[in-house]
Design a protein around this motif. Sequence first.
Motif, PDB file in Angstrom:
ATOM      1  N   MET A 153       7.393  27.149  18.267  1.00  0.00           N
ATOM      2  CA  MET A 153       7.736  25.866  18.202  1.00  0.00           C
ATOM      3  C   MET A 153       8.172  25.278  19.784  1.00  0.00           C
ATOM      4  O   MET A 153       8.613  26.133  20.496  1.00  0.00           O
ATOM      5  N   ALA A 154       7.596  24.493  20.363  1.00  0.00           N
ATOM      6  CA  ALA A 154       7.865  24.057  21.801  1.00  0.00           C
ATOM      7  C   ALA A 154       9.220  23.759  22.064  1.00  0.00           C
ATOM      8  O   ALA A 154       9.966  23.151  21.406  1.00  0.00           O
ATOM      9  N   HIS A 155       9.839  24.005  23.293  1.00  0.00           N
ATOM     10  CA  HIS A 155      11.132  23.590  23.518  1.00  0.00           C
ATOM     11  C   HIS A 155      11.159  22.078  23.880  1.00  0.00           C
ATOM     12  O   HIS A 155      10.418  21.579  24.300  1.00  0.00           O
ATOM     13  N   ASP A 156      12.369  21.681  23.428  1.00  0.00           N
ATOM     14  CA  ASP A 156      12.674  20.224  23.420  1.00  0.00           C
ATOM     15  C   ASP A 156      13.582  19.820  24.695  1.00  0.00           C
ATOM     16  O   ASP A 156      14.568  19.831  24.917  1.00  0.00           O
ATOM     17  N   TRP A 157      12.623  19.705  25.914  1.00  0.00           N
ATOM     18  CA  TRP A 157      13.417  19.538  27.140  1.00  0.00           C
ATOM     19  C   TRP A 157      14.149  18.214  27.296  1.00  0.00           C
ATOM     20  O   TRP A 157      15.247  18.133  27.934  1.00  0.00           O
ATOM     21  N   GLN A 158      13.675  17.046  26.694  1.00  0.00           N
ATOM     22  CA  GLN A 158      14.394  15.995  26.528  1.00  0.00           C
ATOM     23  C   GLN A 158      15.852  16.019  25.972  1.00  0.00           C
ATOM     24  O   GLN A 158      16.573  15.369  26.400  1.00  0.00           O
ATOM     25  N   THR A 159      15.813  16.380  24.748  1.00  0.00           N
ATOM     26  CA  THR A 159      17.091  16.616  24.027  1.00  0.00           C
ATOM     27  C   THR A 159      18.115  17.664  24.796  1.00  0.00           C
ATOM     28  O   THR A 159      19.346  17.122  24.965  1.00  0.00           O
ATOM     29  N   GLN A 160      17.333  18.702  25.519  1.00  0.00           N
ATOM     30  CA  GLN A 160      18.321  19.583  26.024  1.00  0.00           C
ATOM     31  C   GLN A 160      19.157  18.961  27.384  1.00  0.00           C
ATOM     32  O   GLN A 160      20.130  18.964  27.564  1.00  0.00           O
ATOM     33  N   LYS A 161      18.127  17.930  28.172  1.00  0.00           N
ATOM     34  CA  LYS A 161      18.719  17.204  29.333  1.00  0.00           C
ATOM     35  C   LYS A 161      19.665  16.068  28.567  1.00  0.00           C
ATOM     36  O   LYS A 161      20.612  16.176  29.310  1.00  0.00           O
ATOM     37  N   ALA A 162      19.475  15.562  27.532  1.00  0.00           N
ATOM     38  CA  ALA A 162      20.450  14.351  26.891  1.00  0.00           C
ATOM     39  C   ALA A 162      21.681  15.099  26.779  1.00  0.00           C
ATOM     40  O   ALA A 162      22.651  14.689  27.089  1.00  0.00           O
ATOM     41  N   GLU A 163      21.726  16.100  26.271  1.00  0.00           N
ATOM     42  CA  GLU A 163      22.893  16.969  25.793  1.00  0.00           C
ATOM     43  C   GLU A 163      23.751  17.361  26.864  1.00  0.00           C
ATOM     44  O   GLU A 163      25.025  17.148  27.111  1.00  0.00           O
ATOM     45  N   THR A 164      22.971  17.856  28.181  1.00  0.00           N
ATOM     46  CA  THR A 164      23.804  18.042  29.444  1.00  0.00           C
ATOM     47  C   THR A 164      24.437  17.019  29.988  1.00  0.00           C
ATOM     48  O   THR A 164      25.605  17.003  30.405  1.00  0.00           O
ATOM     49  N   PHE A 165      23.528  15.833  30.098  1.00  0.00           N
ATOM     50  CA  PHE A 165      24.010  14.485  30.552  1.00  0.00           C
ATOM     51  C   PHE A 165      25.374  14.201  29.864  1.00  0.00           C
ATOM     52  O   PHE A 165      26.521  13.501  30.437  1.00  0.00           O
ATOM     53  N   ALA A 166      25.388  14.115  28.431  1.00  0.00           N
ATOM     54  CA  ALA A 166      26.433  13.779  27.518  1.00  0.00           C
ATOM     55  C   ALA A 166      27.386  14.701  27.827  1.00  0.00           C
ATOM     56  O   ALA A 166      28.730  14.211  27.594  1.00  0.00           O
ATOM     57  N   THR A 167      27.142  15.924  27.696  1.00  0.00           N
ATOM     58  CA  THR A 167      28.445  16.929  27.947  1.00  0.00           C
ATOM     59  C   THR A 167      29.232  16.517  29.373  1.00  0.00           C
ATOM     60  O   THR A 167      30.421  16.564  29.217  1.00  0.00           O
ATOM     61  N   PHE A 168      28.379  16.264  30.312  1.00  0.00           N
ATOM     62  CA  PHE A 168      28.931  16.084  31.649  1.00  0.00           C
ATOM     63  C   PHE A 168      29.951  14.694  31.387  1.00  0.00           C
ATOM     64  O   PHE A 168      30.949  14.725  32.128  1.00  0.00           O
ATOM     65  N   LYS A 169      29.495  13.669  31.083  1.00  0.00           N
ATOM     66  CA  LYS A 169      29.920  12.575  30.757  1.00  0.00           C
ATOM     67  C   LYS A 169      31.253  12.746  30.047  1.00  0.00           C
ATOM     68  O   LYS A 169      32.328  11.963  30.522  1.00  0.00           O
ATOM     69  N   GLU A 170      31.221  13.313  28.712  1.00  0.00           N
ATOM     70  CA  GLU A 170      32.284  13.600  28.046  1.00  0.00           C
ATOM     71  C   GLU A 170      33.283  14.629  28.635  1.00  0.00           C
ATOM     72  O   GLU A 170      34.460  14.079  28.979  1.00  0.00           O
ATOM     73  N   GLY A 171      32.763  15.524  29.415  1.00  0.00           N
ATOM     74  CA  GLY A 171      34.032  16.461  29.930  1.00  0.00           C
ATOM     75  C   GLY A 171      34.510  15.695  31.215  1.00  0.00           C
ATOM     76  O   GLY A 171      35.589  16.209  31.876  1.00  0.00           O
ATOM     77  N   ALA A 172      34.020  14.783  31.912  1.00  0.00           N
ATOM     78  CA  ALA A 172      34.549  14.329  33.129  1.00  0.00           C
ATOM     79  C   ALA A 172      35.598  13.250  32.645  1.00  0.00           C
ATOM     80  O   ALA A 172      36.238  12.593  33.777  1.00  0.00           O
ATOM     81  N   ARG A 173      35.597  12.674  31.403  1.00  0.00           N
ATOM     82  CA  ARG A 173      36.282  11.709  31.057  1.00  0.00           C
ATOM     83  C   ARG A 173      37.874  11.877  31.307  1.00  0.00           C
ATOM     84  O   ARG A 173      38.380  12.918  30.728  1.00  0.00           O
ATOM     85  N   GLY A 174      38.669  11.330  31.999  1.00  0.00           N
ATOM     86  CA  GLY A 174      39.751  11.572  32.225  1.00  0.00           C
ATOM     87  C   GLY A 174      40.200  12.705  33.217  1.00  0.00           C
ATOM     88  O   GLY A 174      41.386  13.136  33.148  1.00  0.00           O
ATOM     89  N   VAL A 175      39.209  13.523  33.830  1.00  0.00           N
ATOM     90  CA  VAL A 175      39.493  14.641  34.577  1.00  0.00           C
ATOM     91  C   VAL A 175      39.140  14.369  35.976  1.00  0.00           C
ATOM     92  O   VAL A 175      38.042  14.011  36.187  1.00  0.00           O
ATOM     93  N   LYS A 176      39.514  14.899  36.858  1.00  0.00           N
ATOM     94  CA  LYS A 176      39.134  14.832  38.534  1.00  0.00           C
ATOM     95  C   LYS A 176      38.309  15.952  38.584  1.00  0.00           C
ATOM     96  O   LYS A 176      38.827  17.093  38.605  1.00  0.00           O
ATOM     97  N   LEU A 177      36.909  15.914  38.718  1.00  0.00           N
ATOM     98  CA  LEU A 177      36.047  16.872  38.881  1.00  0.00           C
ATOM     99  C   LEU A 177      36.054  17.271  40.376  1.00  0.00           C
ATOM    100  O   LEU A 177      35.985  16.300  41.365  1.00  0.00           O
TER     101      LEU A 177
END
Length: 105
Positions: free
Chosen positions: A1-25
């Motif tokens: 099965m081929a790797h799903d790059w779009q899903t991986q990228k979307a998860e990375t961006f979502a994780t970043f957005k969620e993790g940055a909420r209320g935190v000074k990076l």
Amino acid sequence: MAHDWQTQKAETFATFKEGARGVKLPKEAVVVFYFLAEEVKPQWAAAETALRERGFVTRHDADQIEARTPTAIPITAEAIWEWEKAGTEEVIGFDFWPDGWEIED
């Protein structure tokens, strides 16, 4: 099965957005990426060599490789994704899969 790059990228961006909420990076930091072994006898040496050749600093434990950026990188979703994608490209052929990342203190 081929790797799903779009899903991986979307998860990375979502994780970043969620993790940055209320935190000074920080503007820059070392980022640690985790790659989980999918085989009973994974190809540790080959995967780590490939990561090191791409510029990562590596070590592993019983079931995963930790791959650090060699120096601090900009703490943006784009920069983190570039490094995560590069690491994934190196290890996926050795049956390791991305399992998250964190900003090192």
